[in-house]
Design a protein around this motif. Structure first.
Motif, PDB file in Angstrom:
ATOM      1  N   VAL A 172      44.016  28.854  39.520  1.00 40.71           N
ATOM      2  CA  VAL A 172      43.177  27.699  39.216  1.00 40.71           C
ATOM      3  C   VAL A 172      41.878  27.730  40.015  1.00 40.71           C
ATOM      4  O   VAL A 172      40.840  27.237  39.559  1.00 40.71           O
ATOM      5  CB  VAL A 172      43.950  26.390  39.507  1.00 40.71           C
ATOM      6  CG1 VAL A 172      43.092  25.167  39.205  1.00 40.71           C
ATOM      7  CG2 VAL A 172      45.243  26.339  38.706  1.00 40.71           C
ATOM      8  N   VAL A 173      41.898  28.318  41.205  1.00 42.71           N
ATOM      9  CA  VAL A 173      40.759  28.196  42.120  1.00 42.71           C
ATOM     10  C   VAL A 173      40.093  29.527  42.455  1.00 42.71           C
ATOM     11  O   VAL A 173      39.199  29.564  43.306  1.00 42.71           O
ATOM     12  CB  VAL A 173      41.189  27.511  43.435  1.00 42.71           C
ATOM     13  CG1 VAL A 173      41.815  26.162  43.156  1.00 42.71           C
ATOM     14  CG2 VAL A 173      42.125  28.393  44.244  1.00 42.71           C
ATOM     15  N   GLN A 174      40.477  30.611  41.822  1.00 35.59           N
ATOM     16  CA  GLN A 174      39.958  31.911  42.231  1.00 35.59           C
ATOM     17  C   GLN A 174      38.439  31.982  42.147  1.00 35.59           C
ATOM     18  O   GLN A 174      37.780  32.421  43.095  1.00 35.59           O
ATOM     19  CB  GLN A 174      40.597  33.018  41.391  1.00 35.59           C
ATOM     20  CG  GLN A 174      42.032  33.306  41.762  1.00 35.59           C
ATOM     21  CD  GLN A 174      42.664  34.384  40.904  1.00 35.59           C
ATOM     22  OE1 GLN A 174      42.137  34.753  39.852  1.00 35.59           O
ATOM     23  NE2 GLN A 174      43.808  34.876  41.325  1.00 35.59           N
ATOM     24  N   GLN A 175      37.852  31.555  41.032  1.00 36.04           N
ATOM     25  CA  GLN A 175      36.400  31.662  40.891  1.00 36.04           C
ATOM     26  C   GLN A 175      35.684  30.729  41.858  1.00 36.04           C
ATOM     27  O   GLN A 175      34.703  31.129  42.495  1.00 36.04           O
ATOM     28  CB  GLN A 175      35.970  31.343  39.457  1.00 36.04           C
ATOM     29  CG  GLN A 175      34.464  31.454  39.255  1.00 36.04           C
ATOM     30  CD  GLN A 175      34.046  31.282  37.809  1.00 36.04           C
ATOM     31  OE1 GLN A 175      34.828  31.476  36.898  1.00 36.04           O
ATOM     32  NE2 GLN A 175      32.794  30.917  37.593  1.00 36.04           N
ATOM     33  N   PHE A 176      36.179  29.507  41.994  1.00 39.48           N
ATOM     34  CA  PHE A 176      35.532  28.566  42.907  1.00 39.48           C
ATOM     35  C   PHE A 176      35.603  29.079  44.341  1.00 39.48           C
ATOM     36  O   PHE A 176      34.614  29.023  45.079  1.00 39.48           O
ATOM     37  CB  PHE A 176      36.199  27.187  42.801  1.00 39.48           C
ATOM     38  CG  PHE A 176      35.477  26.111  43.559  1.00 39.48           C
ATOM     39  CD1 PHE A 176      34.327  25.530  43.052  1.00 39.48           C
ATOM     40  CD2 PHE A 176      35.948  25.682  44.792  1.00 39.48           C
ATOM     41  CE1 PHE A 176      33.651  24.538  43.759  1.00 39.48           C
ATOM     42  CE2 PHE A 176      35.288  24.690  45.509  1.00 39.48           C
ATOM     43  CZ  PHE A 176      34.129  24.115  44.986  1.00 39.48           C
ATOM     44  N   SER A 177      36.772  29.593  44.741  1.00 37.77           N
ATOM     45  CA  SER A 177      36.921  30.117  46.098  1.00 37.77           C
ATOM     46  C   SER A 177      35.984  31.294  46.339  1.00 37.77           C
ATOM     47  O   SER A 177      35.405  31.427  47.424  1.00 37.77           O
ATOM     48  CB  SER A 177      38.370  30.534  46.357  1.00 37.77           C
ATOM     49  OG  SER A 177      39.234  29.427  46.324  1.00 37.77           O
ATOM     50  N   ALA A 178      35.841  32.154  45.336  1.00 40.00           N
ATOM     51  CA  ALA A 178      34.929  33.285  45.462  1.00 40.00           C
ATOM     52  C   ALA A 178      33.492  32.802  45.647  1.00 40.00           C
ATOM     53  O   ALA A 178      32.745  33.310  46.497  1.00 40.00           O
ATOM     54  CB  ALA A 178      35.035  34.192  44.237  1.00 40.00           C
ATOM     55  N   ASN A 179      33.092  31.800  44.862  1.00 34.57           N
ATOM     56  CA  ASN A 179      31.734  31.258  44.988  1.00 34.57           C
ATOM     57  C   ASN A 179      31.518  30.597  46.341  1.00 34.57           C
ATOM     58  O   ASN A 179      30.429  30.705  46.931  1.00 34.57           O
ATOM     59  CB  ASN A 179      31.474  30.251  43.863  1.00 34.57           C
ATOM     60  CG  ASN A 179      31.199  30.925  42.528  1.00 34.57           C
ATOM     61  OD1 ASN A 179      30.750  32.067  42.493  1.00 34.57           O
ATOM     62  ND2 ASN A 179      31.470  30.229  41.454  1.00 34.57           N
ATOM     63  N   VAL A 180      32.526  29.916  46.853  1.00 34.16           N
ATOM     64  CA  VAL A 180      32.422  29.273  48.158  1.00 34.16           C
ATOM     65  C   VAL A 180      32.226  30.320  49.255  1.00 34.16           C
ATOM     66  O   VAL A 180      31.376  30.166  50.143  1.00 34.16           O
ATOM     67  CB  VAL A 180      33.659  28.401  48.436  1.00 34.16           C
ATOM     68  CG1 VAL A 180      33.766  28.043  49.912  1.00 34.16           C
ATOM     69  CG2 VAL A 180      33.612  27.131  47.594  1.00 34.16           C
ATOM     70  N   LEU A 181      33.017  31.393  49.205  1.00 37.15           N
ATOM     71  CA  LEU A 181      32.871  32.444  50.208  1.00 37.15           C
ATOM     72  C   LEU A 181      31.474  33.064  50.167  1.00 37.15           C
ATOM     73  O   LEU A 181      30.852  33.295  51.212  1.00 37.15           O
ATOM     74  CB  LEU A 181      33.929  33.519  50.001  1.00 37.15           C
ATOM     75  CG  LEU A 181      35.335  33.170  50.480  1.00 37.15           C
ATOM     76  CD1 LEU A 181      36.347  34.210  50.007  1.00 37.15           C
ATOM     77  CD2 LEU A 181      35.395  33.049  51.999  1.00 37.15           C
ATOM     78  N   LEU A 182      30.974  33.322  48.977  1.00 36.20           N
ATOM     79  CA  LEU A 182      29.622  33.864  48.854  1.00 36.20           C
ATOM     80  C   LEU A 182      28.592  32.881  49.409  1.00 36.20           C
ATOM     81  O   LEU A 182      27.629  33.279  50.076  1.00 36.20           O
ATOM     82  CB  LEU A 182      29.313  34.182  47.388  1.00 36.20           C
ATOM     83  CG  LEU A 182      30.062  35.381  46.794  1.00 36.20           C
ATOM     84  CD1 LEU A 182      29.878  35.419  45.282  1.00 36.20           C
ATOM     85  CD2 LEU A 182      29.584  36.684  47.419  1.00 36.20           C
TER      86      LEU A 182
END
Length: 288
Positions: free
Chosen positions: A27-37
């Motif tokens: 559910v959160v993979q893309q959001f988490s990736a964007n947050v890390l970036l």
């Protein structure tokens, strides 16, 4: 009492551009990736059991979150945790939905017994993992942060982990050289719980801040810095937001544009906890 240099913690993060391996829910993979970036780290969502351990040895840090776990992810996490511990790399456990169902709870407890550098969850998740609560409603917390602090202290003592409780006012607990420390952080915004992925991505950010923190005090500081980054950005993101949708976009921008000086201005209260008071509170909770 530990003194926090949040400015230096942020500078270390941005200078190292840490690569964070996320074994996390779909559910959160893309959001988490964007947050890390956005904060200056690099994401990698490698969660296959065949290559997870090999990648952990390449990555700078690891997040384990069993929100939508498959058998493959459970096996991948086992292998990645072993590799992280063997290579002395920081890893963070997010005990999402512990207590909701039995198998998930068993696997989360197994991971918690594998020496995570930090454990981060909402109040109900931390209470359940500490054995002083039953868990929340799915991923939602039904407990208050203050009530869970004694259980978090016991969890920090038993696991050796920094334990972070997310809520309207976060609490981060650490047992260092026989002393129980707690830091409280205010900030954020009421829109944050309405955006899927804010809690889960905070686990990834915590792993990123832990990279390069080599002492117990430095690790405590790193976890506080990660939460402060979220609190300050979360507050700033509310400006111009008309609801959760626009807020989520603003939040990514705020995470990215946050300066070390802004981070240093986070509202952090730090202190120590008397051992007797903790033990009495835990004892009362276990009898209720």
């Amino acid at each position: 009492m530990v003194d926090f240099d949040l400015r230096s913690a942020n500078a270390r993060l941005r200078a190292s551009n840490p690569l964070i391996q996320c074994i996390t829910n779909t559910v959160v993979q893309q959001f988490s990736a964007n947050v890390l970036l956005a904060i200056g780290a690099a994401p990698a969502m490698l969660d296959h059991d065949a290559d997870a351990a090999q990648f952990t040895r390449i990555a700078s840090g690891l997040l384990v979150n069993f929100g939508t776990a498959t058998n493959q992810q459970f096996l991948a996490a086992d292998a990645a945790i072993d590799a992280a511990n063997e290579d002395s790399k920081p890893w963070v456990l997010d005990p999402v939905s512990i207590g909701a169902v039995d198998f998930r709870t068993t696997r989360i407890r197994r991971a918690a017994n594998s020496s995570p550098t930090a454990i981060r969850g909402n109040a109900s998740e931390i209470a359940a993992l500490a054995g002083v609560g039953l868990g929340g409603r799915g991923v939602d917390s039904t407990d208050e942060v203050d009530a869970v602090i004694p259980g978090a202290v016991e969890l920090a003592r038993s696991t050796g982990s920094i334990v972070a409780i997310s809520g309207p006012k976060d609490a981060i607990v650490a047992h260092i050289d026989g002393v129980d420390h707690v830091a409280r952080l205010d900030g954020g915004h009421s829109y944050m719980p309405l955006v899927i992925g804010t809690g889960c991505s905070l686990g990834a950010v915590t792993a990123a801040y832990l990279v390069g923190a080599t002492t117990a005090s430095a690790r405590f500081e790193a976890v506080v810095a990660a939460h402060a980054h979220f609190k300050v950005a979360g507050d700033a993101a509310a400006t111009g937001a008309n609801g959760p949708g626009s807020y989520s976009v603003n939040f990514l921008d705020a995470l990215h544009t946050l300066t070390a000086e802004q981070l240093a201005g986070a509202q952090v209260e730090a202190g120590t906890i008397e051992a007797g008071a903790v033990e009495a509170s835990v004892g009362e909770g276990s009898q209720s």
